[in-house]
Motif scaffolding. Structure first.
Motif, PDB file in Angstrom:
ATOM      1  N   ASN A  37       0.831  -1.203   0.000  1.00  0.00           N
ATOM      2  CA  ASN A  37       0.000   0.000   0.000  1.00  0.00           C
ATOM      3  C   ASN A  37       0.871   1.261   0.000  1.00  0.00           C
ATOM      4  O   ASN A  37       0.599   2.234  -0.711  1.00  0.00           O
ATOM      5  CB  ASN A  37      -0.905   0.026   1.230  1.00  0.00           C
ATOM      6  CG  ASN A  37      -1.891  -1.119   1.276  1.00  0.00           C
ATOM      7  OD1 ASN A  37      -2.287  -1.659   0.245  1.00  0.00           O
ATOM      8  ND2 ASN A  37      -2.288  -1.504   2.478  1.00  0.00           N
ATOM      9  N   ALA A  41       1.139   4.249  -3.078  1.00  0.00           N
ATOM     10  CA  ALA A  41       0.981   5.703  -2.953  1.00  0.00           C
ATOM     11  C   ALA A  41       2.190   6.426  -3.536  1.00  0.00           C
ATOM     12  O   ALA A  41       2.046   7.410  -4.273  1.00  0.00           O
ATOM     13  CB  ALA A  41       0.777   6.085  -1.495  1.00  0.00           C
ATOM     14  N   LYS A  44       2.040   6.262  -7.295  1.00  0.00           N
ATOM     15  CA  LYS A  44       0.970   7.121  -7.809  1.00  0.00           C
ATOM     16  C   LYS A  44       1.434   8.559  -7.936  1.00  0.00           C
ATOM     17  O   LYS A  44       1.013   9.296  -8.843  1.00  0.00           O
ATOM     18  CB  LYS A  44      -0.236   7.038  -6.870  1.00  0.00           C
ATOM     19  CG  LYS A  44      -1.515   7.617  -7.425  1.00  0.00           C
ATOM     20  CD  LYS A  44      -2.224   6.590  -8.289  1.00  0.00           C
ATOM     21  CE  LYS A  44      -3.651   6.984  -8.569  1.00  0.00           C
ATOM     22  NZ  LYS A  44      -4.399   5.923  -9.245  1.00  0.00           N
ATOM     23  N   ILE A 258      -1.035   4.597   3.121  1.00  0.00           N
ATOM     24  CA  ILE A 258      -1.163   5.592   2.055  1.00  0.00           C
ATOM     25  C   ILE A 258      -0.745   6.961   2.565  1.00  0.00           C
ATOM     26  O   ILE A 258      -0.108   7.744   1.841  1.00  0.00           O
ATOM     27  CB  ILE A 258      -2.590   5.575   1.490  1.00  0.00           C
ATOM     28  CG1 ILE A 258      -2.828   4.252   0.749  1.00  0.00           C
ATOM     29  CG2 ILE A 258      -2.848   6.773   0.572  1.00  0.00           C
ATOM     30  CD1 ILE A 258      -4.269   3.976   0.406  1.00  0.00           C
ATOM     31  N   SER A 262       2.341   8.809   0.777  1.00  0.00           N
ATOM     32  CA  SER A 262       2.065  10.150   0.257  1.00  0.00           C
ATOM     33  C   SER A 262       3.017  11.168   0.881  1.00  0.00           C
ATOM     34  O   SER A 262       3.547  12.049   0.189  1.00  0.00           O
ATOM     35  CB  SER A 262       0.615  10.534   0.553  1.00  0.00           C
ATOM     36  OG  SER A 262      -0.288   9.608  -0.014  1.00  0.00           O
ATOM     37  N   SER A 292      -4.610  12.816   1.116  1.00  0.00           N
ATOM     38  CA  SER A 292      -4.525  11.572   0.339  1.00  0.00           C
ATOM     39  C   SER A 292      -5.102  10.401   1.120  1.00  0.00           C
ATOM     40  O   SER A 292      -5.893   9.607   0.592  1.00  0.00           O
ATOM     41  CB  SER A 292      -3.061  11.305  -0.029  1.00  0.00           C
ATOM     42  OG  SER A 292      -2.934  10.099  -0.746  1.00  0.00           O
ATOM     43  N   SER A 296      -8.533   8.188   0.377  1.00  0.00           N
ATOM     44  CA  SER A 296      -8.432   6.735   0.187  1.00  0.00           C
ATOM     45  C   SER A 296      -9.520   5.983   0.938  1.00  0.00           C
ATOM     46  O   SER A 296      -9.903   4.881   0.540  1.00  0.00           O
ATOM     47  CB  SER A 296      -7.049   6.226   0.618  1.00  0.00           C
ATOM     48  OG  SER A 296      -6.941   6.122   2.026  1.00  0.00           O
ATOM     49  N   VAL A 306      -5.702   4.424  -3.622  1.00  0.00           N
ATOM     50  CA  VAL A 306      -4.853   5.624  -3.634  1.00  0.00           C
ATOM     51  C   VAL A 306      -5.442   6.644  -4.611  1.00  0.00           C
ATOM     52  O   VAL A 306      -5.662   6.322  -5.789  1.00  0.00           O
ATOM     53  CB  VAL A 306      -3.408   5.283  -4.046  1.00  0.00           C
ATOM     54  CG1 VAL A 306      -2.542   6.545  -3.995  1.00  0.00           C
ATOM     55  CG2 VAL A 306      -2.824   4.203  -3.143  1.00  0.00           C
ATOM     56  N   TYR A 309      -3.242  12.459  -7.944  1.00  0.00           N
ATOM     57  CA  TYR A 309      -2.626  13.693  -7.467  1.00  0.00           C
ATOM     58  C   TYR A 309      -3.577  14.875  -7.633  1.00  0.00           C
ATOM     59  O   TYR A 309      -3.725  15.715  -6.734  1.00  0.00           O
ATOM     60  CB  TYR A 309      -1.321  13.938  -8.220  1.00  0.00           C
ATOM     61  CG  TYR A 309      -0.600  15.206  -7.827  1.00  0.00           C
ATOM     62  CD1 TYR A 309       0.198  15.262  -6.692  1.00  0.00           C
ATOM     63  CD2 TYR A 309      -0.738  16.373  -8.595  1.00  0.00           C
ATOM     64  CE1 TYR A 309       0.852  16.426  -6.333  1.00  0.00           C
ATOM     65  CE2 TYR A 309      -0.087  17.542  -8.241  1.00  0.00           C
ATOM     66  CZ  TYR A 309       0.707  17.560  -7.107  1.00  0.00           C
ATOM     67  OH  TYR A 309       1.350  18.714  -6.750  1.00  0.00           O
TER      68      TYR A 309
END
Length: 316
Positions: A37, A41, A44, A258, A262, A292, A296, A306, A309
């Motif tokens: 996980n 993030a 992403k 996440i 992030s 973020s 989620s 996720v 942006y």
């Protein structure tokens, strides 16, 4: 070039979506595992990532490898074992979306990873090495984790750690405490929940952040407080950022992971070390991570939840 490599569990989260008249749950499968996980993030948000771990040579293992690749995570360090199954986690949710866990992991493939199986070239390439504590519950994965951390430290990598506590996976909670404390001793940047701070130190979140910074050789600590927000602290500054408001929480699975991925994605954009970040920089990083993580929770699952942006920046 790999920015971040993580070692640990990759598994299937079965989340309860409904229950019959006798209370038996109908489950929906999602890819998960805290380090995965976390990497999802990071990927992403434009960070190059790789995963070190083991799944079964089974349908779920195949699906998980495919999911990592789709998420942009390098999988050459992810093995498939023929003699053990992919680990399964069964997640039931209360009315707030908070989780309780049961595991099919006796053993699971993730616990059978040996140090000799690790692709150490990924650690060589990476700027950051990340681990959690679920790979410390059983051998041989514990030995693999300890030795991988030593390799990363020897090579001067930034070490990040999330000392997750999943009580059903430990035969002895005192051992869990020892392994979690060991993990804090290794890390430069830590993300820990207020429940884990209470378990380890019998302190609240704010006092726990100060205690970790004072007692352990860390550069930066985040203490997440679920729907309330997060404390951040380094030697220069500290503060609290409230959680994202006005959202409908469906599933909190993976939200802490996440958050950390992030946050690290934004830390790596800074021109200085985590210990030198100013209050303005840390507040901006923590706001991004809280947004973020909050977004989620509006979708089920971990890796698959996720947010983009643009969506995060939209709510900020």
């Amino acid at each position: 070039m790999i920015d971040v490599v993580a070692l640990g569990e990759l598994l299937i989260d079965f989340t309860c979506v409904s229950a019959d008249a006798d209370g038996y749950p109908a489950m929906q499968a999602h890819p998960g595992g805290a380090p995965a996980n976390f990497l999802a993030a990071l990927s992403k948000f434009g960070v190059s990532t790789a995963f070190l771990g083991k799944v079964g040579a089974d349908t779920f293992g195949d699906l998980l490898l495919s999911t990592l690749k789709q998420a942009g995570i390098e999988t050459r360090g992810t093995l498939q074992a023929k003699d053990v199954f992919t680990t399964l986690a069964f997640v039931t949710l209360d009315e707030k979306g908070d989780r309780a866990f049961s595991f099919a992991r006796k053993p699971g493939a993730d616990t059978c990873l040996t140090f000799e199986e690790l692709d150490l070239s990924l650690i060589d390439e990476a700027k950051v090495f990340h681990f959690g504590t679920l790979s410390l519950t059983d051998e041989p994965a514990r030995d693999a984790t300890v030795r991988a951390v030593a390799c990363a430290k020897e090579k001067g990598k930034l070490i990040t750690c999330d000392p997750n506590l999943r009580e059903p996976l430990w035969d002895d909670l005192q051992q869990a405490k020892q392994q979690m404390l060991w993990s804090l001793e290794q890390a430069d940047v830590i993300k820990i929940s207020e429940e884990e701070v209470q378990f380890l130190f019998c302190l609240d979140a704010e006092a726990g952040a100060a205690h970790i910074l004072e007692e352990f050789d860390v550069q930066l600590v985040f203490v997440t407080c679920g729907e309330k927000g997060c404390y951040y602290l380094n030697k220069r500054s500290g503060g609290f950022v409230p959680a994202l408001r006005g959202i409908e929480t469906v599933d909190t699975t993976g939200a802490g992971d996440i958050f950390f991925g992030s946050a690290l994605s934004q830390i790596l954009r800074q021109p200085c070390a985590p210990e030198d970040l100013s209050d303005a920089q840390l507040r901006e990083i923590t706001c991004f991570a809280c947004a973020s993580a909050g977004l989620s929770t509006t979708r089920a699952g971990g890796i698959s939840s996720v947010p983009d942006y643009e969506r995060v920046m939209g709510v900020l």
